[in-house]
Design an enzyme around this catalytic site. Structure first.
Site, PDB file in Angstrom:
ATOM      1  CB  CYS A   1      62.372  91.533  81.540  1.00  0.00           C
ATOM      2  SG  CYS A   1      63.580  91.798  80.226  1.00  0.00           S
TER       3      CYS A   1
ATOM      4  N   GLY B   1      70.469  88.541  85.576  1.00  0.00           N
ATOM      5  CA  GLY B   1      70.942  88.199  84.239  1.00  0.00           C
ATOM      6  C   GLY B   1      70.881  89.424  83.356  1.00  0.00           C
TER       7      GLY B   1
ATOM      8  CD  GLU C   1      69.163  86.975  80.902  1.00  0.00           C
ATOM      9  OE1 GLU C   1      69.165  87.787  79.954  1.00  0.00           O
ATOM     10  OE2 GLU C   1      68.637  87.228  81.994  1.00  0.00           O
TER      11      GLU C   1
END
Ligand code: GNR
Ligand code: NI
Length: 182
Positions: free
Chosen positions: A101, A46, A144
């Site tokens: 992340c 993502g 997200e």
């Protein structure tokens, strides 16, 4: 297509609330394409626009590799772009997933979130979509959407862990800046 550098935490742009997209047009589609290319190259499942310094409510994802029954599909297998996304329902049932992340490289921690969500958004053609997701897609979409609100997965951790991770990221940024100067 162009790849964009991914901002590393701490960065004030990762803490801002992103603005809604007023009209989905060619510029929006160009942004989506750049984000997909950047996400696949990273590689990640993502990427939210603020991670490349664009404060618009847009994120992309492709979770196909994470729930494949047999082998890894070749990217781009299942690219999805979500514009002005809104979670319209989430389950009371929760699930724990080890999250990472791209803006906090090589740090992985367990995060508890609602297990299932219904999400409403505009697709790359400006069409209204609504999807119900569970598993890694639900985790990724929530991670997200948090980016669009200036929130990072480390905000769900205790302050000792969060502070330790932030110091490590500051050190990483100092080292990268030094390498660049060489
Ligand atoms: O690539 C990513 N993997 C991931 C794994 C578990 C939970 C969330 C994610 S999203 C992340 C890419 C990223 O930073 N998106 O913002
Ligand atoms: Ni992220």
């Amino acid at each position: 297509m162009t790849r964009r550098p991914i901002l590393i935490h701490p960065d004030p742009r990762l803490r801002r609330t992103a603005d809604p997209v007023e009209t989905v047009n060619d510029a929006t589609r160009a942004l989506v394409d750049e984000m997909l290319e950047t996400m696949y190259a990273a590689p990640g499942i993502g990427l939210a626009a603020p991670q490349i310094g664009v404060l618009q409510r847009v994120f992309v994802m492709d979770c196909s590799g994470r729930d494949a029954e047999e082998g890894e599909p070749e990217p781009p297998a299942d690219p999805v772009a979500l514009i002005n996304p809104e979670i319209v329902w989430f389950s009371e049932e929760t699930a724990v997933e080890r999250e990472g992340c791209l803006s906090i490289p090589e740090m992985y921690e367990d995060v508890t979130r609602p297990a299932k969500i219904r999400i409403r958004y505009l697709d790359r053609d400006g069409g209204e979509q609504e999807q119900e997701w569970e598993g890694i897609r639900a985790v990724c979409a929530q991670h997200e959407l948090d980016h669009l609100n200036g929130k990072l997965f480390i905000d769900y951790l205790g302050s000792v862990k969060r502070t330790m991770i932030t110091s490590k990221m500051k050190k990483l940024k100092r080292e990268r800046a030094k390498d660049k100067a060489k």
